[in-house]
Design an enzyme around this catalytic site. Structure first.
Site, PDB file in Angstrom:
ATOM      1  N   SER A 105       0.724  -1.203   0.090  1.00 39.05           N
ATOM      2  CA  SER A 105       0.124   0.114  -0.032  1.00 39.05           C
ATOM      3  C   SER A 105       0.824   1.525   0.103  1.00 39.05           C
ATOM      4  CB  SER A 105      -0.889   0.030   1.316  1.00 39.05           C
ATOM      5  OG  SER A 105      -1.958   1.066   1.262  1.00 39.05           O
ATOM      6  N   ASP A 244      -2.513   6.631  -3.482  1.00 45.39           N
ATOM      7  CA  ASP A 244      -1.458   5.664  -2.830  1.00 45.39           C
ATOM      8  C   ASP A 244      -0.803   4.550  -3.812  1.00 45.39           C
ATOM      9  OD1 ASP A 244      -3.356   3.972  -2.357  1.00 45.39           O
ATOM     10  OD2 ASP A 244      -2.643   3.614  -0.560  1.00 45.39           O
ATOM     11  N   ASP A 246      -1.230   1.387  -3.978  1.00 41.02           N
ATOM     12  CA  ASP A 246      -1.949   0.521  -4.384  1.00 41.02           C
ATOM     13  C   ASP A 246      -3.485   0.706  -5.000  1.00 41.02           C
ATOM     14  OD1 ASP A 246      -2.898   0.770  -1.927  1.00 41.02           O
ATOM     15  OD2 ASP A 246      -3.584  -1.509  -1.618  1.00 41.02           O
ATOM     16  N   ASP A 248      -6.134   2.607  -3.446  1.00 39.79           N
ATOM     17  CA  ASP A 248      -7.581   2.034  -2.669  1.00 39.79           C
ATOM     18  C   ASP A 248      -7.463   3.443  -1.721  1.00 39.79           C
ATOM     19  OD1 ASP A 248      -5.337   1.851  -0.621  1.00 39.79           O
ATOM     20  OD2 ASP A 248      -6.228   0.018   0.057  1.00 39.79           O
TER      21      ASP A 248
END
Length: 450
Positions: A105, A244, A246, A248
């Site tokens: 992430s 960000d 990833d 999400d």
């Protein structure tokens, strides 16, 4: 059962250190394949989608997972770099047994992680993660050659996801005439995010879209929005969107470069839906949600409840209450009428739909939210699991709460579920007091974990 490897967001750590090592990830793939085989229909081979972000370690971990799943008799579908919510969507759309995302992430490139989605595109229940952990304790084996899983690549995955995101934006609206900066954090959204906004009519300036395996989240994206602010000023843009690594979570900025966090963006969506009669129930936040956001929702008579920190707990609360909207101030926003999980692109589109529909700006749409000063200090700890405050820490917390009494402030002390840190959060009306209290508690925690 207590879990050794799974945290609040899957399995995560430093690459090359347990649990993010090739051998353990191979075993993790095998364990997951075994659990999925048992849970599936008799005689049916489970199929698992694997996506990843742009970290250099993703190649290694993808191969390890693929080998483990195949050895357990599961078929594998590979999509390469794709946002976490895209993997959730594709897993559901393709009627697969599970989806796996290789990502840490918002963390630096030398961290990585493995997180799972069910066939319905939701985070795996605790009981399934516990079953995978139990299987990890057993010896690694291999199916007979005739029972091994196969692997294939899905080449049109980015296009499928772009179309899915666009469908969440109202058909009677568009983004024509808007100049938007989109920062993909050199992460998993680098080849899809700009296309979504462009195909809806916006003039898009893409930044953070040149990943090299090492620059994910580095001085860019939702965790470092200064790059977004500078680009907005340089390009004379109307608005900016920062994701960000990833994809999400999201933060946004207006034409002046003013930033808007997850609490403010969630308020824009909630208030717009209430006005249009589309808000189902209330809004779920977390222990970190700003008091100013809670008070603003109360003035609109919108019910609000706090979950534990972590988007999985927001999701659990939404399902338990039958609500559809929730999120975190970090930028994780969940719109269950649009997706099964938090999605940075889709959340930004919901905000943009509210602005376009109301012919307003971010500043005007969030004017009712008077955020309290909030200071967050992360104290590094080699082992943060099971952290228990000692007498000195408790005394520092009690002193801070006493100082904040009467001003509507609060203190939150917790171990992170995604990083080796203890998080100290203090909130109140006076920034100077909040800063002083946070420093005092952090100093006490630092000595306690030394």
């Amino acid at each position: 059962m207590s879990r050794k490897y799974f945290g609040t967001d899957g399995v995560r750590g430093k690459v090359g250190e347990t649990p993010i090592t090739p051998d353990l990830v191979l075993r993790l793939g095998y364990a997951a394949g075994k659990v999925l085989t048992r849970a599936g229909k008799r005689g049916a081979r489970p199929a698992v989608l694997i996506g990843k972000d742009t970290r250099i370690s993703g190649y290694m971990l993808e191969s390890a997972l693929e080998a483990g799943l195949s050895a357990a008799g599961a078929d594998v579908l590979l999509v390469g770099p794709m946002p976490t919510p895209a993997v959730a969507y594709l897993t559901r759309a393709l009627r697969l047994s599970a989806g796996i995302v290789i990502s840490a992430s918002h963390n630096p490139y030398d961290d990585n992680g493995i997180k799972f989605f069910s066939g319905a595109g939701a985070k795996l229940p605790d009981r399934v993660e516990s079953a995978i952990e139990a299987e990890l304790a057993r010896p690694l084996a291999c199916r007979r050659s005739a029972e091994l899983g196969k692997a294939r690549r899905i080449d049109d995955a980015p296009g499928r996801y772009v179309e899915f995101c666009k469908r969440t934006f109202p058909a009677h609206l568009d983004l024509r005439g808007m100049r938007i900066v989109v920062d993909s954090a050199h992460g998993a959204s680098y080849h899809v995010a700009e296309h979504v906004f462009h195909e809806l009519g916006a003039d898009v300036i893409a930044i953070g879209n040149e990943p090299d395996g090492y620059n994910i989240n580095a001085a860019c994206g939702a965790t470092h929005p200064q790059a977004l602010q500078a680009a907005i000023r340089r390009e004379r843009a109307d608005l900016g969107v920062a994701l960000d690594g990833d994809g999400d979570r999201v933060v946004m900025a207006d034409a002046k470069g003013a930033l808007y966090d997850g609490d403010q963006l969630l308020y824009v969506i909630a208030s717009h839906r209430r006005k249009n009669g589309r808000l189902k129930g209330g809004v779920a936040g977390t222990l970190m949600t700003n008091l100013g956001m809670e008070h603003a929702l109360a003035r609109l008579k919108i019910p609000f409840a706090r979950a534990k920190v972590g988007d999985r707990y927001v999701l659990e609360m939404l399902h338990a209450k039958g609500w559809q909207l929730g999120g975190e101030n970090s930028g994780h926003i969940v719109c269950l009428d649009q997706h099964t999980t938090g999605d940075g692109i889709i959340s930004a589109l919901q905000v943009l739909a509210a602005l376009r529909d109301g012919n307003t700006t971010l500043a005007s749409a969030t004017a009712a939210v008077e955020l309290y000063p909030q200071v967050l200090v992360n104290v590094r700890a080699r082992r943060n699991a099971g952290f228990s405050p000692n007498r000195a820490v408790k005394r520092a917390v009690a002193d801070a709460e006493s100082a904040l009494d009467g001003g509507g402030g609060r203190v939150l002390l917790r171990a992170s579920g995604t990083e080796p840190v203890i998080r100290v959060m203090v909130e109140g009306r006076s920034r100077a007091l909040v800063t002083r209290c946070a420093k005092s508690i952090a100093d006490a925690v630092r000595k306690a974990v030394a």
